[in-house]
Every structure is written in structure tokens, then in C-alpha cells.
Scaffold this motif. Structure first.
Motif, PDB file in Angstrom:
ATOM      1  N   TRP A   1      -4.457  13.642  -3.135  1.00  0.00           N
ATOM      2  CA  TRP A   1      -4.685  13.219  -4.520  1.00  0.00           C
ATOM      3  C   TRP A   1      -6.168  13.231  -4.895  1.00  0.00           C
ATOM      4  O   TRP A   1      -6.533  13.689  -5.968  1.00  0.00           O
ATOM      5  N   ALA A   2      -7.032  12.733  -3.995  1.00  0.00           N
ATOM      6  CA  ALA A   2      -8.455  12.620  -4.328  1.00  0.00           C
ATOM      7  C   ALA A   2      -9.078  13.984  -4.576  1.00  0.00           C
ATOM      8  O   ALA A   2      -9.862  14.169  -5.520  1.00  0.00           O
TER       9      ALA A   2
ATOM     10  N   GLN B   1       0.836  -1.204   0.000  1.00  0.00           N
ATOM     11  CA  GLN B   1       0.000   0.000   0.000  1.00  0.00           C
ATOM     12  C   GLN B   1       0.867   1.249   0.000  1.00  0.00           C
ATOM     13  O   GLN B   1       1.888   1.327   0.676  1.00  0.00           O
ATOM     14  N   PHE B   2       0.457   2.240  -0.817  1.00  0.00           N
ATOM     15  CA  PHE B   2       1.068   3.563  -0.719  1.00  0.00           C
ATOM     16  C   PHE B   2      -0.043   4.606  -0.796  1.00  0.00           C
ATOM     17  O   PHE B   2      -1.066   4.395  -1.428  1.00  0.00           O
ATOM     18  N   ASP B   3       0.157   5.725  -0.123  1.00  0.00           N
ATOM     19  CA  ASP B   3      -0.841   6.800  -0.058  1.00  0.00           C
ATOM     20  C   ASP B   3      -0.259   8.070  -0.668  1.00  0.00           C
ATOM     21  O   ASP B   3       0.923   8.376  -0.470  1.00  0.00           O
ATOM     22  N   ARG B   4      -1.116   8.822  -1.371  1.00  0.00           N
ATOM     23  CA  ARG B   4      -0.722  10.112  -1.923  1.00  0.00           C
ATOM     24  C   ARG B   4      -1.641  11.173  -1.331  1.00  0.00           C
ATOM     25  O   ARG B   4      -2.771  11.360  -1.793  1.00  0.00           O
ATOM     26  N   PRO B   5      -1.202  11.873  -0.299  1.00  0.00           N
ATOM     27  CA  PRO B   5      -2.052  12.856   0.375  1.00  0.00           C
ATOM     28  C   PRO B   5      -2.567  13.910  -0.594  1.00  0.00           C
ATOM     29  O   PRO B   5      -1.829  14.442  -1.442  1.00  0.00           O
TER      30      PRO B   5
END
Length: 198
Positions: A183-184, A177-181
Motif C-alpha cells: 500500500w505505501a 491491527q491490519f496490514d495491506r502489503p
């Protein structure tokens, strides 16, 4: 012999169905040929059984399907929307929901998480999955046969297991898992602008 049929008119037996003492059969259960149920087992509502044996104290269903060659051990649990085919489930093992266990052996007291499947057919032949005693298979796992999960081993949820797992080992086979703050929010803003042409 002390068996209890909660709603006898809704239960369908085959000519060779064998039921032991103190068995409870709930409504809307279908018994195809070759089913044997030992003393003290419970068959819960809307289950379909054929060519299967259920040992004493086991609980099957509701909405379970046991196909030919299913052998359910003492005090094992096969829950809702679980299908078992040509597989031995040893004493106290739990297959509680939403799983397919085919051409397999599940060891005593093993726990099979929701959504787990044994991938037993490669398009040409059926292959065997061995799950050891006390093993824990996390939800939504695919066990690609032929494969062995060792005694006491853990399989992390969402894994696709293609190699044997040693006794007491942890196997995790999934993308990291990786998150891109933010992005949404940026994505929605961009798509809204594309839609309005601004």
C-alpha cells in the motif's frame, strides 16, 4: 540526621518539610508545604513535591511531581515525568516514567507502563481508579474512572479501559491491527503522479 543534600543551595524547603535519616536529596528539588520523607528515601533531581508523604526506601524522580494527597509507599518508585495526585502507591509499586496517576490506589508491586493515565475527571466530578496488587498496566493505556484493575491483572499496551478487569485477567481494548502489503509504495506513486500532473 544523616540526610544528604547533593547541592544544598539549589534545594528549596517549606517551613514544615520533614526529612528522615539517610535521605538523599539531589539538586534542584522544590518542597512545597506538607511534605514528609521517611528514612532512606531518595528524591532525585528536578522534582517538585507538595502535600505528599514518601515512605522509607522509596525513590522519587528525577523530574517527578507529587501533588497534595500523594502517598508513596516503602520502596516504591516514581520516575521521570510522572505526576501523582491524591493517590496511594503501595510498597514496591513502579511508576517509572511519563504517567499521570490521580485519584487512585496502586497496589503493592504493581507496574504502571510509560504513558499510562488515569482519566479521573469527567468535567463535573473526580472518580477513583483502583489498581490491584501485582497488576501490570501496559504502556500508553488510559484507565477511565471509575474503574478497577484486579490483583495480578494485565492491561495490554495502548488500551482504553472503561470496564472493571477481574483478578489475573488480560484486558485489551484497542483497534485490531491490519496490514495491506504494498500500500505505501502505491500511495507514494499516486501522490507523486498527482504532484507532477503525470
Amino acid at each position: 540526621g544523616g540526610a544528604t543534600l547533593v547541592d544544598p543551595q539549589s534545594v528549596y524547603f517549606s517551613h514544615d518539610t520533614k526529612i528522615g535519616c539517610d535521605v538523599i536529596v539531589e539538586p534542584q528539588v522544590f518542597f512545597g508545604p506538607g511534605v514528609t520523607i521517611a528514612d532512606g528515601a531518595t528524591i532525585r533531581a528536578f522534582s517538585h513535591l507538595e502535600g505528599a508523604s514518601i515512605a522509607s526506601g522509596a525513590v522519587v524522580g528525577p523530574y517527578a511531581r507529587l501533588r497534595p494527597g500523594a502517598e508513596i509507599g516503602p520502596k516504591a518508585r516514581v520516575g521521570n515525568f510522572v505526576e501523582v495526585k491524591n493517590a496511594v502507591v503501595d510498597a514496591g509499586a513502579k511508576l517509572n516514567h511519563l504517567s499521570y496517576i490521580g485519584d487512585a490506589h496502586v497496589g503493592a508491586a504493581a507496574n504502571i507502563g510509560a504513558g499510562t493515565i488515569t482519566c479521573n475527571y469527567d468535567g463535573f466530578a473526580k472518580h477513583h481508579t483502583e489498581i490491584g496488587a501485582g497488576a501490570f498496566v501496559g504502556s500508553n493505556s488510559a484507565l477511565v474512572a471509575p474503574v478497577t484493575i484486579g490483583d495480578g491483572a494485565y492491561v495490554g499496551s495502548g488500551s482504553v479501559i472503561t470496564r472493571d478487569v477481574a483478578d489475573d485477567a488480560l484486558a485489551v481494548a484497542r483497534g485490531r491491527q491490519f496490514d495491506r502489503p504494498g500500500w505505501a509504495a502505491e500511495f507514494r506513486k499516486r501522490k507523486a503522479a498527482e504532484k507532477t500532473g503525470k
